[in-house]
Motif scaffolding. Structure first.
Motif, mmCIF file in Angstrom:
data_model
loop_
_atom_site.group_PDB
_atom_site.id
_atom_site.type_symbol
_atom_site.label_atom_id
_atom_site.label_comp_id
_atom_site.label_asym_id
_atom_site.label_seq_id
_atom_site.Cartn_x
_atom_site.Cartn_y
_atom_site.Cartn_z
ATOM 1 N N LEU A 13 0.809 -1.222 0.000
ATOM 2 C CA LEU A 13 0.000 0.000 0.000
ATOM 3 C C LEU A 13 0.839 1.268 0.000
ATOM 4 O O LEU A 13 0.322 2.356 -0.260
ATOM 5 N N SER A 14 2.129 1.157 0.287
ATOM 6 C CA SER A 14 2.971 2.355 0.369
ATOM 7 C C SER A 14 3.004 3.090 -0.966
ATOM 8 O O SER A 14 3.355 2.532 -1.999
ATOM 9 N N GLY A 15 2.615 4.357 -0.933
ATOM 10 C CA GLY A 15 2.669 5.190 -2.129
ATOM 11 C C GLY A 15 1.497 5.048 -3.073
ATOM 12 O O GLY A 15 1.435 5.761 -4.083
ATOM 13 N N VAL A 16 0.535 4.160 -2.784
ATOM 14 C CA VAL A 16 -0.578 3.993 -3.724
ATOM 15 C C VAL A 16 -1.518 5.188 -3.625
ATOM 16 O O VAL A 16 -1.579 5.884 -2.613
ATOM 17 N N LEU A 94 4.390 1.122 8.913
ATOM 18 C CA LEU A 94 5.591 1.109 8.083
ATOM 19 C C LEU A 94 6.786 1.689 8.841
ATOM 20 O O LEU A 94 7.901 1.184 8.760
ATOM 21 N N GLY A 95 6.536 2.748 9.576
ATOM 22 C CA GLY A 95 7.633 3.453 10.215
ATOM 23 C C GLY A 95 8.173 2.794 11.464
ATOM 24 O O GLY A 95 9.343 2.978 11.797
ATOM 25 N N GLU A 96 7.322 2.020 12.185
ATOM 26 C CA GLU A 96 7.737 1.529 13.494
ATOM 27 C C GLU A 96 7.653 0.025 13.684
ATOM 28 O O GLU A 96 8.354 -0.527 14.542
ATOM 29 N N LEU A 97 6.808 -0.676 12.937
ATOM 30 C CA LEU A 97 6.657 -2.112 13.152
ATOM 31 C C LEU A 97 7.562 -2.941 12.254
ATOM 32 O O LEU A 97 8.059 -4.001 12.671
ATOM 33 N N LEU A 98 7.781 -2.483 11.011
ATOM 34 C CA LEU A 98 8.660 -3.247 10.132
ATOM 35 C C LEU A 98 10.085 -3.199 10.656
ATOM 36 O O LEU A 98 10.525 -2.206 11.238
ATOM 37 N N ASP A 99 10.804 -4.288 10.441
ATOM 38 C CA ASP A 99 12.216 -4.439 10.821
ATOM 39 C C ASP A 99 12.423 -4.675 12.314
ATOM 40 O O ASP A 99 13.562 -4.755 12.774
ATOM 41 N N ARG A 100 11.374 -4.780 13.082
ATOM 42 C CA ARG A 100 11.536 -5.084 14.504
ATOM 43 C C ARG A 100 12.013 -6.522 14.683
ATOM 44 O O ARG A 100 11.683 -7.410 13.895
ATOM 45 N N ARG A 101 12.765 -6.747 15.740
ATOM 46 C CA ARG A 101 13.103 -8.099 16.169
ATOM 47 C C ARG A 101 12.063 -8.517 17.212
ATOM 48 O O ARG A 101 11.919 -7.871 18.250
ATOM 49 N N VAL A 102 11.297 -9.539 16.889
ATOM 50 C CA VAL A 102 10.270 -10.041 17.794
ATOM 51 C C VAL A 102 10.539 -11.526 18.050
ATOM 52 O O VAL A 102 11.444 -12.117 17.460
ATOM 53 N N GLN A 166 16.771 -1.255 16.253
ATOM 54 C CA GLN A 166 15.831 -1.763 15.255
ATOM 55 C C GLN A 166 16.366 -1.475 13.860
ATOM 56 O O GLN A 166 16.853 -0.394 13.586
ATOM 57 N N GLY A 167 16.280 -2.454 12.984
ATOM 58 C CA GLY A 167 16.767 -2.270 11.628
ATOM 59 C C GLY A 167 15.856 -1.376 10.820
ATOM 60 O O GLY A 167 14.859 -0.854 11.318
ATOM 61 N N ALA A 168 16.200 -1.196 9.550
ATOM 62 C CA ALA A 168 15.396 -0.314 8.700
ATOM 63 C C ALA A 168 15.305 -0.829 7.273
ATOM 64 O O ALA A 168 14.789 -0.139 6.410
ATOM 65 N N GLU A 169 15.777 -2.043 7.002
ATOM 66 C CA GLU A 169 15.865 -2.500 5.617
ATOM 67 C C GLU A 169 14.505 -2.595 4.936
ATOM 68 O O GLU A 169 14.322 -2.146 3.810
ATOM 69 N N SER A 170 13.523 -3.183 5.630
ATOM 70 C CA SER A 170 12.200 -3.335 5.009
ATOM 71 C C SER A 170 11.527 -1.991 4.806
ATOM 72 O O SER A 170 10.869 -1.753 3.787
ATOM 73 N N LEU A 171 11.693 -1.099 5.773
ATOM 74 C CA LEU A 171 11.124 0.241 5.630
ATOM 75 C C LEU A 171 11.747 0.954 4.438
ATOM 76 O O LEU A 171 11.042 1.580 3.629
ATOM 77 N N LEU A 172 13.063 0.864 4.294
ATOM 78 C CA LEU A 172 13.731 1.536 3.183
ATOM 79 C C LEU A 172 13.319 0.933 1.848
ATOM 80 O O LEU A 172 13.163 1.650 0.858
ATOM 81 N N ALA A 173 13.149 -0.393 1.821
ATOM 82 C CA ALA A 173 12.693 -1.022 0.582
ATOM 83 C C ALA A 173 11.294 -0.530 0.216
ATOM 84 O O ALA A 173 10.981 -0.307 -0.956
ATOM 85 N N THR A 174 10.456 -0.309 1.237
ATOM 86 C CA THR A 174 9.101 0.178 1.004
ATOM 87 C C THR A 174 9.117 1.565 0.378
ATOM 88 O O THR A 174 8.299 1.891 -0.479
ATOM 89 N N VAL A 198 16.773 4.851 10.653
ATOM 90 C CA VAL A 198 16.616 4.884 9.193
ATOM 91 C C VAL A 198 17.787 5.622 8.557
ATOM 92 O O VAL A 198 18.334 5.189 7.543
ATOM 93 N N ALA A 199 18.200 6.744 9.151
ATOM 94 C CA ALA A 199 19.341 7.488 8.622
ATOM 95 C C ALA A 199 20.596 6.622 8.613
ATOM 96 O O ALA A 199 21.389 6.649 7.661
ATOM 97 N N ALA A 200 20.785 5.838 9.661
ATOM 98 C CA ALA A 200 21.964 4.977 9.739
ATOM 99 C C ALA A 200 21.955 3.912 8.646
ATOM 100 O O ALA A 200 23.025 3.477 8.183
ATOM 101 N N ALA A 201 20.760 3.500 8.205
ATOM 102 C CA ALA A 201 20.660 2.443 7.199
ATOM 103 C C ALA A 201 20.772 2.955 5.767
ATOM 104 O O ALA A 201 21.035 2.181 4.847
ATOM 105 N N LEU A 202 20.573 4.245 5.546
ATOM 106 C CA LEU A 202 20.699 4.807 4.198
ATOM 107 C C LEU A 202 22.162 4.868 3.792
ATOM 108 O O LEU A 202 23.040 5.089 4.634
ATOM 109 N N ASP A 203 22.439 4.701 2.500
ATOM 110 C CA ASP A 203 23.816 4.896 2.054
ATOM 111 C C ASP A 203 24.132 6.391 2.043
ATOM 112 O O ASP A 203 23.240 7.241 2.127
ATOM 113 N N ASP A 204 25.423 6.721 1.953
ATOM 114 C CA ASP A 204 25.854 8.110 2.122
ATOM 115 C C ASP A 204 25.185 9.054 1.127
ATOM 116 O O ASP A 204 24.720 10.143 1.497
#
Length: 423
Positions: A13-16, A94-102, A166-174, A198-204
């Protein structure tokens, strides 16, 4: 939506687009809002965060949604334009639940959340999260691959805990396809903790592009959370004028430390910009315009103009100078505008078609005079030349607008709507 409708994974649904009943587009989905419940009961979906004109974020309750599909969302047509403000009990999916370790309840194994699915309850207008798509093993979706599986919400635990690292890969892919300004809008509305992750996971390069679109306070906050070496790398990837603006917000000690860590050539450009008053041509200019030698051809100029990372304003003209080609250059000879490049044969020397009728700006030219110059001559950029005739850089119309608008204009853009939080 009819009972028994298929579940929908929120990343789809992201961006639709969001449409009213007449088929007119209202905006685009940027996130979904859920409220966690006691025990293992699935969270209830409260609504959708929609980006409307001007990148304003508003809240669309699920009670005003008549249809949700992977390709579109349909509303009742009644949209409240008050700005969205997240409440303490709410979670951005999208912002807080994705990429969590559960943790899987049955085995106690830690897994990473890649996506969650929502479904409308039968014979009601309520929605809830009913499934969680997870991956076993360390890391997120873009790291080491482990087995992926879909489980019931009640089969995992750990969503209600404040998670560190918490990671950010799935959020960034979204949000991969978002323009830097739109991703900046997303980051601005995340919690400081999540924004840092999220900033830490983005490339420079991507982070540099996004930083340039954020309000000053967000820029300073993010830069302060990066290790010094990474912060210096991001500053190098930013346009020199934007990097100078950001460094000017820092204490002198921090500014000097980061400049020392930057590559000498990049640091020299930024130091030069910092030496000028902020609201002058020297303080506004970029030090990286397109510079060509007199013996370059139109074909050479067009090849440079086609470079993908150039802004439209910088690509609108080239500056012809004697060596050296890097600013400060040798003697500035004149400007060749893009339209002129299109009219002349490829083998034509740029030195034969320069426009040198307009006097260049001096680095001390104040902002009002720079604005008048661009407006009077219908220019999108203007050369800045020192007393010795060397090209120092170019002032572009977007840099001028940044300084003509109120200091908090980016913040105002992100919070364009008046009024209280969503109802």
């Amino acid at each position: 939506m009819a009972a028994g409708a298929p579940r929908i994974f929120v990343s789809h649904l992201s961006g639709v687009a969001v449409f009213d009943p007449n088929g007119d587009q209202v905006g685009r989905v940027r996130d979904l809002v859920a409220i966690l419940r006691v025990g293992r009961r699935p969270p209830r979906l409260l609504g959708i965060v929609v980006e409307v004109a001007g990148r304003r974020l508003i809240f669309l309750p699920m009670t005003r949604v008549t249809g949700v599909e992977s390709g579109q969302v349909i509303t009742t047509g009644v949209v409240n334009l008050r700005r969205f403000e997240q409440r303490p009990t709410e979670r951005l999916i999208l912002g807080e639940l994705l990429d969590r370790r559960v943790t899987l309840v049955e085995s106690g194994e830690e897994v990473t959340v890649l996506d969650v699915a929502i479904q409308q309850l039968p014979a009601r207008r309520d929605w809830e999260i009913d499934k969680v798509f997870v991956r076993r093993g360390k890391g997120g979706a873009l790291r080491r691959k482990g087995e992926a599986l879909t489980v019931e919400w009640s089969a995992v635990t750990g969503f209600s805990l404040e998670e560190h690292g918490q990671g950010a890969e799935s959020l960034l892919a979204t949000f991969e396809q978002l323009r830097p300004a739109d991703l900046a809008n997303v980051l601005h509305h995340l919690s400081p903790k999540r924004r840092g992750e999220v900033a830490a996971a983005l490339d420079d390069d991507r982070l540099a592009d996004v930083m340039e679109e954020l309000p000053d306070d967000d820029q300073v906050e993010i830069l302060g959370k990066l290790k010094d070496e990474r912060a210096a790398d991001v500053l190098e990837a930013m346009d020199p004028d934007d990097a100078a603006d950001l460094l000017s917000e820092l204490p002198e000690e921090d500014k000097e430390r980061l400049l020392t860590l930057m590559q000498p050539d990049d640091a020299a450009d930024v130091r030069r910009l910092l030496s000028y008053e902020e609201r002058t041509a020297g303080g506004l200019m970029t030090t990286e315009p397109i510079v060509l030698r007199p013996d370059a051809t139109v074909a050479d100029a067009l090849a440079r103009v086609r470079q993908q990372d150039l802004s439209p304003a910088l690509a609108a003209q080239v500056y012809v100078c004697r060596p050296p080609d890097e600013t400060p250059t040798g003697k500035y000879l004149g400007t060749v505008h893009f339209q002129r490049l299109l009219r002349d044969p490829p083998f034509t020397l740029v030195s034969s078609i320069v426009d040198n009728d307009l006097p260049p700006l001096s680095p001390e030219t104040p902002l009002p005079a720079v604005t008048s110059f661009l407006a009077a001559y219908n220019m999108v950029a203007a050369p800045v030349v020192d007393d010795s005739g060397s090209l120092l850089g170019a002032v572009t119309v977007d840099d001028v607008l940044d300084h003509l608008l109120p200091d908090d204009w980016r913040e105002a853009e992100f919070h364009a709507a008046e009024g209280d939080s969503h109802g």
